[in-house]
Write a protein that holds these residues in place. Structure first.
Motif, PDB file in Angstrom:
ATOM      1  N   ALA A 162       0.939  -0.954   0.491  1.00 47.67           N
ATOM      2  CA  ALA A 162       0.158  -0.106   0.177  1.00 47.67           C
ATOM      3  C   ALA A 162       0.637   1.303   0.252  1.00 47.67           C
ATOM      4  CB  ALA A 162      -1.011  -0.293   0.692  1.00 47.67           C
ATOM      5  N   TYR A 163       2.094   1.497   0.548  1.00 50.13           N
ATOM      6  CA  TYR A 163       2.345   2.439   0.711  1.00 50.13           C
ATOM      7  C   TYR A 163       3.020   2.796  -0.369  1.00 50.13           C
ATOM      8  CZ  TYR A 163       7.343   5.064   2.200  1.00 50.13           C
ATOM      9  OH  TYR A 163       7.734   6.628   2.041  1.00 50.13           O
ATOM     10  N   ARG A 164       4.304   1.158  -0.873  1.00 42.95           N
ATOM     11  CA  ARG A 164       4.579   1.662  -2.620  1.00 42.95           C
ATOM     12  C   ARG A 164       3.524   2.153  -3.811  1.00 42.95           C
ATOM     13  NH1 ARG A 164       8.137  -4.658  -2.605  1.00 42.95           N
ATOM     14  NH2 ARG A 164       9.749  -3.609  -1.276  1.00 42.95           N
ATOM     15  N   ALA A 165       2.519   1.878  -2.903  1.00 38.50           N
ATOM     16  CA  ALA A 165       1.318   2.475  -4.406  1.00 38.50           C
ATOM     17  C   ALA A 165       1.019   3.703  -4.432  1.00 38.50           C
ATOM     18  CB  ALA A 165       0.438   1.714  -4.319  1.00 38.50           C
ATOM     19  N   ALA A 166       1.084   4.422  -3.050  1.00 35.93           N
ATOM     20  CA  ALA A 166       0.982   5.475  -3.099  1.00 35.93           C
ATOM     21  C   ALA A 166       1.858   6.192  -2.974  1.00 35.93           C
ATOM     22  CB  ALA A 166       0.854   5.516  -1.481  1.00 35.93           C
ATOM     23  N   VAL A 167       2.836   5.864  -2.384  1.00 37.02           N
ATOM     24  CA  VAL A 167       4.180   6.685  -3.242  1.00 37.02           C
ATOM     25  C   VAL A 167       4.271   6.468  -4.528  1.00 37.02           C
ATOM     26  CG1 VAL A 167       7.000   6.863  -3.325  1.00 37.02           C
ATOM     27  CG2 VAL A 167       5.727   6.930  -1.188  1.00 37.02           C
ATOM     28  N   THR A 168       4.159   5.650  -5.680  1.00 41.57           N
ATOM     29  CA  THR A 168       4.478   5.403  -7.189  1.00 41.57           C
ATOM     30  C   THR A 168       3.532   6.786  -7.575  1.00 41.57           C
ATOM     31  OG1 THR A 168       5.389   3.198  -6.943  1.00 41.57           O
ATOM     32  CG2 THR A 168       4.512   4.544  -8.569  1.00 41.57           C
ATOM     33  N   ARG A 169       2.619   6.499  -6.968  1.00 44.18           N
ATOM     34  CA  ARG A 169       1.405   7.404  -7.683  1.00 44.18           C
ATOM     35  C   ARG A 169       1.603   8.454  -7.559  1.00 44.18           C
ATOM     36  NH1 ARG A 169      -4.045   5.829  -5.603  1.00 44.18           N
ATOM     37  NH2 ARG A 169      -3.332   4.001  -6.531  1.00 44.18           N
ATOM     38  N   GLN A 170       1.824   9.773  -6.265  1.00 49.55           N
ATOM     39  CA  GLN A 170       2.288  10.793  -5.834  1.00 49.55           C
ATOM     40  C   GLN A 170       4.187  11.530  -6.432  1.00 49.55           C
ATOM     41  OE1 GLN A 170       1.045  13.068  -4.219  1.00 49.55           O
ATOM     42  NE2 GLN A 170       2.176  14.679  -5.196  1.00 49.55           N
ATOM     43  N   GLU A 171       4.530  10.092  -6.980  1.00 50.99           N
ATOM     44  CA  GLU A 171       5.896  10.368  -7.689  1.00 50.99           C
ATOM     45  C   GLU A 171       5.956  10.605  -8.964  1.00 50.99           C
ATOM     46  OE1 GLU A 171       8.501   6.646  -7.194  1.00 50.99           O
ATOM     47  OE2 GLU A 171       9.285   8.078  -5.497  1.00 50.99           O
ATOM     48  N   ALA A 172       4.474   9.957  -9.500  1.00 53.37           N
ATOM     49  CA  ALA A 172       4.449  10.442 -10.950  1.00 53.37           C
ATOM     50  C   ALA A 172       3.765  11.835 -10.940  1.00 53.37           C
ATOM     51  CB  ALA A 172       2.810   9.287 -11.359  1.00 53.37           C
TER      52      ALA A 172
ATOM     53  N   PRO B 215     -12.053  25.808   4.749  1.00 52.26           N
ATOM     54  CA  PRO B 215     -13.138  25.306   5.991  1.00 52.26           C
ATOM     55  C   PRO B 215     -14.468  26.425   6.063  1.00 52.26           C
ATOM     56  CG  PRO B 215     -10.944  26.404   6.812  1.00 52.26           C
ATOM     57  CD  PRO B 215     -11.028  26.444   5.575  1.00 52.26           C
ATOM     58  N   ARG B 216     -15.437  25.492   6.213  1.00 52.29           N
ATOM     59  CA  ARG B 216     -16.501  26.190   6.554  1.00 52.29           C
ATOM     60  C   ARG B 216     -16.960  28.330   7.512  1.00 52.29           C
ATOM     61  NH1 ARG B 216     -20.430  21.619   6.748  1.00 52.29           N
ATOM     62  NH2 ARG B 216     -19.031  19.998   4.891  1.00 52.29           N
ATOM     63  N   GLU B 217     -17.554  28.557   7.192  1.00 50.07           N
ATOM     64  CA  GLU B 217     -17.462  29.516   8.132  1.00 50.07           C
ATOM     65  C   GLU B 217     -17.517  29.203   9.197  1.00 50.07           C
ATOM     66  OE1 GLU B 217     -20.162  33.669   8.859  1.00 50.07           O
ATOM     67  OE2 GLU B 217     -19.364  33.168   6.314  1.00 50.07           O
ATOM     68  N   GLY B 218     -16.859  29.557  10.664  1.00 44.31           N
ATOM     69  CA  GLY B 218     -17.236  29.803  11.428  1.00 44.31           C
ATOM     70  C   GLY B 218     -16.780  27.966  12.153  1.00 44.31           C
ATOM     71  N   GLU B 219     -16.211  27.594  11.412  1.00 40.09           N
ATOM     72  CA  GLU B 219     -15.351  26.268  11.676  1.00 40.09           C
ATOM     73  C   GLU B 219     -13.837  27.236  11.612  1.00 40.09           C
ATOM     74  OE1 GLU B 219     -15.057  23.241   8.878  1.00 40.09           O
ATOM     75  OE2 GLU B 219     -17.235  22.897   9.684  1.00 40.09           O
ATOM     76  N   ALA B 220     -13.526  26.250  12.767  1.00 36.78           N
ATOM     77  CA  ALA B 220     -11.696  27.109  13.270  1.00 36.78           C
ATOM     78  C   ALA B 220     -10.813  26.042  12.316  1.00 36.78           C
ATOM     79  CB  ALA B 220     -11.342  26.910  14.400  1.00 36.78           C
ATOM     80  N   LYS B 221      -9.978  26.417  11.985  1.00 38.11           N
ATOM     81  CA  LYS B 221      -8.579  25.899  10.403  1.00 38.11           C
ATOM     82  C   LYS B 221      -8.307  24.881  11.737  1.00 38.11           C
ATOM     83  CE  LYS B 221      -5.296  25.961   8.028  1.00 38.11           C
ATOM     84  NZ  LYS B 221      -4.402  26.858   6.779  1.00 38.11           N
ATOM     85  N   SER B 222      -7.610  23.445  11.556  1.00 33.86           N
ATOM     86  CA  SER B 222      -6.789  22.563  12.414  1.00 33.86           C
ATOM     87  C   SER B 222      -5.643  23.042  12.495  1.00 33.86           C
ATOM     88  CB  SER B 222      -7.294  21.190  12.048  1.00 33.86           C
ATOM     89  OG  SER B 222      -6.908  20.872  10.719  1.00 33.86           O
ATOM     90  N   GLY B 223      -5.499  23.074  13.603  1.00 35.28           N
ATOM     91  CA  GLY B 223      -4.190  24.129  13.380  1.00 35.28           C
ATOM     92  C   GLY B 223      -2.343  22.538  13.939  1.00 35.28           C
ATOM     93  N   GLY B 224      -1.753  22.799  12.778  1.00 32.98           N
ATOM     94  CA  GLY B 224      -0.478  22.061  13.401  1.00 32.98           C
ATOM     95  C   GLY B 224      -0.974  20.422  12.690  1.00 32.98           C
ATOM     96  N   SER B 225      -1.890  20.338  11.392  1.00 28.32           N
ATOM     97  CA  SER B 225      -1.075  18.952  10.827  1.00 28.32           C
ATOM     98  C   SER B 225      -1.897  19.330   9.209  1.00 28.32           C
ATOM     99  CB  SER B 225      -3.235  18.449  11.387  1.00 28.32           C
ATOM    100  OG  SER B 225      -3.929  18.818  11.218  1.00 28.32           O
ATOM    101  N   GLU B 226      -1.961  18.428   8.642  1.00 26.99           N
ATOM    102  CA  GLU B 226      -2.295  18.545   7.132  1.00 26.99           C
ATOM    103  C   GLU B 226      -2.493  17.513   6.851  1.00 26.99           C
ATOM    104  OE1 GLU B 226       0.765  19.647   3.075  1.00 26.99           O
ATOM    105  OE2 GLU B 226       1.608  19.834   5.176  1.00 26.99           O
ATOM    106  N   ARG B 227      -3.289  17.672   5.599  1.00 28.02           N
ATOM    107  CA  ARG B 227      -4.190  16.498   5.236  1.00 28.02           C
ATOM    108  C   ARG B 227      -3.753  15.909   4.237  1.00 28.02           C
ATOM    109  NH1 ARG B 227      -7.120  15.766   0.900  1.00 28.02           N
ATOM    110  NH2 ARG B 227      -8.927  13.720   1.134  1.00 28.02           N
ATOM    111  N   ILE B 228      -3.303  15.131   3.750  1.00 26.36           N
ATOM    112  CA  ILE B 228      -2.213  14.452   3.079  1.00 26.36           C
ATOM    113  C   ILE B 228      -2.806  13.470   2.028  1.00 26.36           C
ATOM    114  CG2 ILE B 228      -0.154  12.642   2.624  1.00 26.36           C
ATOM    115  CD1 ILE B 228       0.637  13.115   5.388  1.00 26.36           C
ATOM    116  N   ASP B 229      -3.418  13.499   1.145  1.00 28.14           N
ATOM    117  CA  ASP B 229      -3.714  12.766   0.004  1.00 28.14           C
ATOM    118  C   ASP B 229      -3.128  11.721  -0.881  1.00 28.14           C
ATOM    119  OD1 ASP B 229      -5.412  12.461  -2.293  1.00 28.14           O
ATOM    120  OD2 ASP B 229      -5.096  13.846  -3.681  1.00 28.14           O
TER     121      ASP B 229
END
Length: 155
Positions: free
Chosen positions: A115-125, A139-153
């Motif tokens: 699974a890791y190899r597949a994810a890395v290969t796709r991202q490298e492409a 973020p929607r209005e009124g929602e606080a942006k989560s601090g210190g974290s980043e979404r990894i696609d």
């Protein structure tokens, strides 16, 4: 032969042995392990995960026990050997009793690696084609942006 003639009952006046099956299984397991060790040699095919782990534990224990530490005295080296033997004595019975657990762990590790190899290969492409990564929704209005974290696609 029929089942009755192969394994006669306890007979008159004798009680059946409640541990007979357990002893027979232990003897069979010990004989099989001895047969596998005798059949092993250089160039053999890898065995089960449990067998490979057992070999690793024994090899590491032998190597650590053989170290000659110039600054440590004989008492320190004896203590190291004793600790290694205790660790080996604790690990080997667990490996022998639960070989299927180690086979499952090895399979799970292989699946995670795939699974890791597949994810890395796709991202490298994507990187080599200069495609932008998918941006997370704002973020929607009124929602606080989560601090210190980043979404990894991983798609």
């Amino acid at each position: 032969m029929s089942e009755a003639t192969e394994r006669p009952g306890p007979g008159p006046g004798r009680e059946p042995d409640p541990d007979a099956w357990e002893r027979a299984c232990a003897e069979d397991l010990a004989a099989e392990n001895a047969r596998r060790r005798a059949a092993g040699g250089p160039g053999e095919q890898p065995g089960s995960a449990a067998e490979e782990l057992r070999k690793l534990v024994e090899a590491v224990a032998d190597k650590v026990s053989s170290f000659q530490l110039p600054l440590a005295g004989a008492a320190a080296q004896g203590a190291v050997r004793e600790i290694v033997e205790q660790a080996k004595a604790a690990a080997l019975p667990v490996i022998e009793r639960n070989p299927e657990v180690f086979d499952h762990l090895a399979s799970a590790g292989s699946e995670l690696l795939a699974a890791y190899r597949a994810a890395v290969t796709r991202q490298e492409a994507r990187w080599t084609r200069d495609e932008p990564a998918h941006e997370p929704p704002a973020p929607r209005e009124g929602e606080a942006k989560s601090g210190g974290s980043e979404r990894i696609d991983l798609d």
